[in-house]
Scaffold this motif. Sequence first.
Motif, PDB file in Angstrom:
ATOM      1  N   GLU A   1     -43.875   5.078 -10.556  1.00 57.87           N
ATOM      2  CA  GLU A   1     -42.447   5.425 -10.562  1.00 57.87           C
ATOM      3  C   GLU A   1     -41.948   5.761 -11.963  1.00 57.87           C
ATOM      4  OE1 GLU A   1     -39.412   3.681  -7.706  1.00 57.87           O
ATOM      5  OE2 GLU A   1     -40.872   2.071  -7.921  1.00 57.87           O
ATOM      6  N   THR A   2     -41.188   6.828 -12.060  1.00 59.14           N
ATOM      7  CA  THR A   2     -40.596   7.239 -13.325  1.00 59.14           C
ATOM      8  C   THR A   2     -39.119   7.518 -13.126  1.00 59.14           C
ATOM      9  OG1 THR A   2     -42.678   8.256 -13.946  1.00 59.14           O
ATOM     10  CG2 THR A   2     -40.753   8.880 -15.227  1.00 59.14           C
ATOM     11  N   VAL A   3     -38.295   7.017 -14.038  1.00 61.30           N
ATOM     12  CA  VAL A   3     -36.850   7.225 -13.931  1.00 61.30           C
ATOM     13  C   VAL A   3     -36.333   7.764 -15.260  1.00 61.30           C
ATOM     14  CG1 VAL A   3     -34.620   6.157 -13.473  1.00 61.30           C
ATOM     15  CG2 VAL A   3     -36.653   5.303 -12.314  1.00 61.30           C
ATOM     16  N   PHE A   4     -35.556   8.826 -15.193  1.00 64.38           N
ATOM     17  CA  PHE A   4     -34.862   9.339 -16.385  1.00 64.38           C
ATOM     18  C   PHE A   4     -33.504   8.660 -16.485  1.00 64.38           C
ATOM     19  CE2 PHE A   4     -37.959  12.705 -16.035  1.00 64.38           C
ATOM     20  CZ  PHE A   4     -38.165  13.068 -17.347  1.00 64.38           C
ATOM     21  N   ILE A   5     -33.192   8.174 -17.691  1.00 63.39           N
ATOM     22  CA  ILE A   5     -31.955   7.415 -17.904  1.00 63.39           C
ATOM     23  C   ILE A   5     -31.185   8.060 -19.051  1.00 63.39           C
ATOM     24  CG2 ILE A   5     -31.074   5.165 -18.707  1.00 63.39           C
ATOM     25  CD1 ILE A   5     -32.043   4.868 -15.942  1.00 63.39           C
ATOM     26  N   GLN A   6     -29.863   7.978 -18.973  1.00 66.20           N
ATOM     27  CA  GLN A   6     -29.027   8.438 -20.085  1.00 66.20           C
ATOM     28  C   GLN A   6     -29.272   7.561 -21.308  1.00 66.20           C
ATOM     29  OE1 GLN A   6     -26.990  10.876 -20.522  1.00 66.20           O
ATOM     30  NE2 GLN A   6     -26.286  11.610 -18.535  1.00 66.20           N
ATOM     31  N   LYS A   7     -29.217   8.179 -22.471  1.00 65.69           N
ATOM     32  CA  LYS A   7     -29.501   7.463 -23.709  1.00 65.69           C
ATOM     33  C   LYS A   7     -28.465   6.373 -24.004  1.00 65.69           C
ATOM     34  CE  LYS A   7     -28.727   9.277 -27.851  1.00 65.69           C
ATOM     35  NZ  LYS A   7     -28.864  10.151 -29.033  1.00 65.69           N
ATOM     36  N   SER A   8     -27.211   6.660 -23.732  1.00 63.20           N
ATOM     37  CA  SER A   8     -26.135   5.769 -24.183  1.00 63.20           C
ATOM     38  C   SER A   8     -26.206   4.379 -23.556  1.00 63.20           C
ATOM     39  CB  SER A   8     -24.788   6.410 -23.866  1.00 63.20           C
ATOM     40  OG  SER A   8     -24.767   6.796 -22.497  1.00 63.20           O
TER      41      SER A   8
ATOM     42  N   VAL B   1     -38.050   9.214 -25.584  1.00 58.09           N
ATOM     43  CA  VAL B   1     -38.612   7.865 -25.766  1.00 58.09           C
ATOM     44  C   VAL B   1     -39.051   7.384 -24.395  1.00 58.09           C
ATOM     45  CG1 VAL B   1     -38.193   5.522 -26.575  1.00 58.09           C
ATOM     46  CG2 VAL B   1     -37.064   7.424 -27.694  1.00 58.09           C
ATOM     47  N   VAL B   2     -40.289   6.912 -24.324  1.00 59.11           N
ATOM     48  CA  VAL B   2     -40.844   6.490 -23.037  1.00 59.11           C
ATOM     49  C   VAL B   2     -41.113   4.991 -23.078  1.00 59.11           C
ATOM     50  CG1 VAL B   2     -42.641   6.887 -21.331  1.00 59.11           C
ATOM     51  CG2 VAL B   2     -41.937   8.747 -22.823  1.00 59.11           C
ATOM     52  N   TYR B   3     -40.600   4.276 -22.090  1.00 56.57           N
ATOM     53  CA  TYR B   3     -40.802   2.831 -21.997  1.00 56.57           C
ATOM     54  C   TYR B   3     -41.683   2.560 -20.784  1.00 56.57           C
ATOM     55  CZ  TYR B   3     -36.466   2.874 -24.775  1.00 56.57           C
ATOM     56  OH  TYR B   3     -35.511   3.115 -25.717  1.00 56.57           O
ATOM     57  N   HIS B   4     -42.714   1.766 -20.976  1.00 58.54           N
ATOM     58  CA  HIS B   4     -43.546   1.348 -19.847  1.00 58.54           C
ATOM     59  C   HIS B   4     -43.281  -0.122 -19.562  1.00 58.54           C
ATOM     60  CE1 HIS B   4     -45.881   4.981 -20.925  1.00 58.54           C
ATOM     61  NE2 HIS B   4     -46.000   5.049 -19.635  1.00 58.54           N
ATOM     62  N   LEU B   5     -42.844  -0.406 -18.362  1.00 58.32           N
ATOM     63  CA  LEU B   5     -42.522  -1.787 -18.001  1.00 58.32           C
ATOM     64  C   LEU B   5     -43.515  -2.306 -16.967  1.00 58.32           C
ATOM     65  CD1 LEU B   5     -38.669  -1.467 -17.541  1.00 58.32           C
ATOM     66  CD2 LEU B   5     -39.971  -1.710 -19.635  1.00 58.32           C
TER      67      LEU B   5
ATOM     68  N   LEU C   1     -43.257   0.444 -14.042  1.00 61.27           N
ATOM     69  CA  LEU C   1     -42.157   1.399 -14.057  1.00 61.27           C
ATOM     70  C   LEU C   1     -42.152   2.119 -15.398  1.00 61.27           C
ATOM     71  CD1 LEU C   1     -39.484   2.468 -12.729  1.00 61.27           C
ATOM     72  CD2 LEU C   1     -38.317   0.671 -13.988  1.00 61.27           C
ATOM     73  N   ARG C   2     -41.868   3.414 -15.335  1.00 64.87           N
ATOM     74  CA  ARG C   2     -41.763   4.185 -16.573  1.00 64.87           C
ATOM     75  C   ARG C   2     -40.333   4.690 -16.706  1.00 64.87           C
ATOM     76  NH1 ARG C   2     -45.166   8.234 -15.558  1.00 64.87           N
ATOM     77  NH2 ARG C   2     -46.960   7.032 -16.184  1.00 64.87           N
ATOM     78  N   ILE C   3     -39.721   4.374 -17.835  1.00 61.86           N
ATOM     79  CA  ILE C   3     -38.356   4.837 -18.102  1.00 61.86           C
ATOM     80  C   ILE C   3     -38.431   5.887 -19.196  1.00 61.86           C
ATOM     81  CG2 ILE C   3     -36.068   4.178 -18.968  1.00 61.86           C
ATOM     82  CD1 ILE C   3     -36.476   2.863 -16.380  1.00 61.86           C
ATOM     83  N   ARG C   4     -37.827   7.048 -18.954  1.00 62.51           N
ATOM     84  CA  ARG C   4     -37.845   8.113 -19.975  1.00 62.51           C
ATOM     85  C   ARG C   4     -36.423   8.435 -20.385  1.00 62.51           C
ATOM     86  NH1 ARG C   4     -41.915  12.487 -17.397  1.00 62.51           N
ATOM     87  NH2 ARG C   4     -41.482  13.631 -19.323  1.00 62.51           N
ATOM     88  N   VAL C   5     -36.252   8.543 -21.700  1.00 61.16           N
ATOM     89  CA  VAL C   5     -34.922   8.810 -22.244  1.00 61.16           C
ATOM     90  C   VAL C   5     -35.014  10.012 -23.168  1.00 61.16           C
ATOM     91  CG1 VAL C   5     -33.003   7.865 -23.561  1.00 61.16           C
ATOM     92  CG2 VAL C   5     -34.362   6.358 -22.145  1.00 61.16           C
TER      93      VAL C   5
END
Lengths: 157, 159
Positions: free
Chosen positions: B25-32, B69-73, B82-86
């Motif tokens: 799973e990958t989710v794009f999130i707003q930076k703020s 910036v990519v975060y792997h949780l 989970l992968r979060i991409r900003v």
Amino acid sequence: MDLGKFFGDTILTTRMKDLVNWGRKYSLWPMPYGTACCAIEFMGAVSAMHDISRFGAEVVRFSPRQSDLLLVMGTINYKQAPVLKKIYEQMCEPKWVVAVGACASSGGFYDNYSVIQGIDEVIPVHVYVPGCPPRPEQIMDAVIKIQKMIDPKGALD
Amino acid sequence: MTVAEILKKEFPESFISEHHDYGDETVFIQKSNIVTVMRFLKYDARTSFEQLLDLCGVDYQGETPRFEVVYHLYSLSKKKRLRIRVKVDETDLKINTIIPVWEIADWFEREAWDMYGIYFEGHPNLKRLLTWEGFVGHPLRKDYPVNKRQPIPEPLDIV
């Protein structure tokens, strides 16, 4: 007085500098600065199969103060360069440097921002050994080349 | 309910998009809003991603926004990833630090700063991690010249 007649064959005459050079030539004490696979080949050169002690260079010292042959074996990056320079400066004169392998000689295939393109950018080098990694025979060849370098030089000049 | 669906419901204004293949799973999130979302992902019982496995920067040269910036949780209790991409734009390289959520982010963020020049606001010690003092530029950027060489550092006076 004919000394030869007096002492017979119990003495040899020579010049002091030749005697000292002879001693240096066959008692090179290497300081291994191993950072990569070339150092493994050096282990091969020291151990029984190739046995570098046949050339008098088997007393491996891990202190630069006690050695006169610096063998740089492996990749040297920018962060290590000051350490290498410091170690070179800590060695007592006279001293010799061998760049073992492609990385130490030219950076090898590490053509990037972090790797020194040959240790001669930092310290003087007397013999370059090609290979990736070189064979133990090549390391012995480098020792012999250093010995030939010592030979004609005046040690006490 | 997948993690992406939970995030979409909880943070409709921060959620941009998601995609998933083979349980990845990958989710794009707003930076703020990154810190709030991360804190939620760690402490909410439905997600509980206790561990930050990795944080890294990416350079998509030619695109806008350029950096990411990519975060792997990883969730130890749920055995889920989970992968979060900003997205981070070149004109505004600032992003909030997530050290208050996961302390391990300290060195990861320093590395991303060192290699890509992404500035993590609120980081207590944002110094270069891998390159040396006096290094100019950020070497993993795609426009960093391959043949550029920096001055060789001098020996320090180590006692």
